[in-house]
Design an enzyme around this catalytic site. Structure first.
Site, short mmCIF file in Angstrom:
data_model
loop_
_atom_site.label_atom_id
_atom_site.label_comp_id
_atom_site.label_asym_id
_atom_site.label_seq_id
_atom_site.Cartn_x
_atom_site.Cartn_y
_atom_site.Cartn_z
N HIS A 1 1.62 8.65 5.70
CA HIS A 1 3.10 8.65 5.69
C HIS A 1 3.74 9.80 4.90
CE1 HIS A 1 2.12 6.35 2.11
NE2 HIS A 1 1.99 5.21 2.72
N ASP B 1 -4.21 2.27 -0.04
CA ASP B 1 -2.79 2.31 0.34
C ASP B 1 -1.95 1.23 -0.33
OD1 ASP B 1 -0.55 3.35 1.91
OD2 ASP B 1 -0.61 1.38 2.84
N ASP C 1 3.04 2.24 9.71
CA ASP C 1 3.11 1.61 8.39
C ASP C 1 3.83 0.25 8.49
OD1 ASP C 1 2.67 1.11 5.72
OD2 ASP C 1 4.07 2.62 4.97
O1 DOR Z 1 6.64 0.48 2.02
C1 DOR Z 1 5.44 0.25 1.89
N1 DOR Z 1 4.93 -0.98 2.08
N2 DOR Z 1 4.65 1.24 1.49
C2 DOR Z 1 3.37 1.02 1.14
O2 DOR Z 1 2.71 1.96 0.79
C3 DOR Z 1 2.81 -0.33 1.14
C4 DOR Z 1 3.52 -1.20 2.08
C5 DOR Z 1 3.23 -2.65 1.89
O3 DOR Z 1 2.05 -3.02 1.80
O4 DOR Z 1 4.18 -3.46 1.86
ZN ZN Z 2 1.40 3.56 1.82
#
Ligand code: DOR
Ligand code: ZN
Length: 431
Positions: A239, A159, A312
């Protein structure tokens, strides 16, 4: 934050919603010895038993978040396991699965063990690590998935990035078929999104920001669905943000592909318009999309095409979010605003409350193969969330337990607030 250790707690007179047992009744819940002892009816409190009055409140299983970023080890200026789990408790979460994009990444038994050790010492909720699919999250070779599973990983993900290549995703899914652990993929064809700042649209053109097209998400979703079908492994789509990806997932499910999907509170409630004014607090990946996408995601949640809500939670420092839009990092501090955001869907009559709670409890428990969690059945661990569905409050990130004050919702009034969170029979948060 109080941390009371007691043998018994009586929660009195609330609306008990436990989707795992299709329960929605008014009554009491008695916790004894860290487990649910009695559920429903009118219970006389044992001697010296603390009583929480839940008049007008909802009593439900502690929320489970299958996708969050606790940032430790390596990015402790953004968040630690101590601060992140306190934020989780304030958001009603009793179990959180932390993503492996730390430094070092969670790609060895040692790093998985490190997170578990810190969580036991410093955390206030259950922390279940997600391990990398590839070594170093570099997308070149598979990590030792078997060792990582034995060390306690509940899922695999790179991710922040997608699993970089088709053969790697195929191999990861072949292993998923053997282990039963899901591969959670951040679906983004990065060849189409390099330099992308927001959803690709009329608005991105007007703002002069490079867009991230919906098709970049859909291409990797398609790849993963085809590979899950071929291998029999379990693909979990992280997501989901596009209406077109929802349609792909729906069709794959009809064909019998082993796929599950999650959606965030922000993708269910906010559109790309929040970026207007170059608001870095609305910069996230996948980006906020259009009203049509939001409506498709909400419909998919109602229909069970998307069965899980995940935050998330992605904390960043204030300094980082003050950078120019193109330099600022993506992500929202999500734990403490989740319930209030989701309740918008309930108050507008769009989604029934039990459906929201199911997506935060029984469905994520199933994903991580921990079905003893996410329910209020007698004998289950006493992870319980109590919230006021009607209490209005104004979001002030200075009140967050999270180090991440990054939210587009600062100053907004939400209706729905966590009143108490109980983990293993202990009150870990009480308003
Ligand atoms: O907006 C996000 N922040 N999407 C991601 O996939 C990673 C995450 C992060 O680790 O900051
Ligand atoms: Zn992500």
């Amino acid at each position: 934050m109080s941390r009371t250790i007691t043998k018994s707690i009586l929660i009195q007179g609330g609306r008990i919603i436990d989707p795992a047992s299709r329960t929605d009744v008014k009554g009491d819940v008695l916790i004894t010895g860290g487990r649910i002892a009695v559920r429903g009816g009118s219970i006389t409190p044992p001697d010296d038993c603390p009583v929480i009055s839940a008049d007008g409140l909802v009593i439900c299983p502690g929320f489970i978040d299958v996708h969050c970023h606790l940032r430790q080890p390596g990015f402790e200026e953004k968040e630690t396991i101590a601060t992140g789990t306190r934020a989780a408790a304030r958001g009603g979460f009793t179990t959180v699965c932390c993503m492996p994009n730390t430094n070092p990444p969670l790609d060895t038994e040692e790093t998985i063990a490190l997170v578990k050790t810190i969580a036991l010492k410093e955390g206030v909720v259950r922390v279940l690590p997600v391990a990398c699919v590839t070594r170093g999250r570099k997308g070149a070779e598979l990590a030792d998935l078997d060792k990582l599973a034995k060390a306690g990983a509940v899922a695999f993900s790179d991710d922040g990035s997608p699993v970089a290549t088709t053969p790697l995703m195929q191999k990861a899914l072949e292993y998923s078929k053997i282990s039963g652990l899901p591969v959670s993929d951040h679906c983004e064809d990065t060849a189409l999104t390099t330099g992308g700042q927001m959803n690709d649209s009329e608005l991105s053109k007007r703002l002069g920001l490079k867009g991230m097209p919906a098709v970049a998400e859909d291409i990797i979703v398609s790849r993963d669905l085809l590979l899950a079908h071929l291998t029999g492994g379990h693909a979990h789509i992280a997501h989901v943000s596009t209406a077109s990806a929802v349609e792909l997932i729906r069709r794959a499910k009809e064909k019998g592909t082993k796929v599950t999907a999650e959606v965030t509170p922000h993708h269910l409630t906010l559109t790309e318009d929040w970026v207007t004014g170059y608001n870095t607090q609305a910069k996230v990946n996948p980006p906020l999309r259009t009203q049509a996408d939001v409506e498709a995601l909400v419909a998919a949640l109602k229909a069970g095409v998307i069965e899980i809500i995940a935050t998330d939670h992605a904390p960043h420092t204030e300094a980082e979010k003050k950078l120019d839009f193109t330099q600022a990092p993506t992500g929202f501090s999500g734990f403490e605003t989740s319930l209030g955001s989701l309740m918008m869907l309930v108050h507008s009559g769009t989604v029934p409350l039990p459906a929201i709670i199911a997506a935060l409890t029984v469905a994520p428990a199933r994903l991580i193969n921990r079905t003893e969690l996410g329910s209020l059945q007698v004998g289950a661990p006493a992870d319980v969330t109590i919230f006021d569905p009607n209490k209005e409050w104004t979001v002030d990130p200075r009140d967050f337990a999270s180090k991440g004050k990054n939210t587009p919702l600062a100053g907004k009034t939400l209706k729905g607030k966590i009143i108490a969170t109980i983990y293993g029979g202990r009150i870990i948060y009480q308003e």
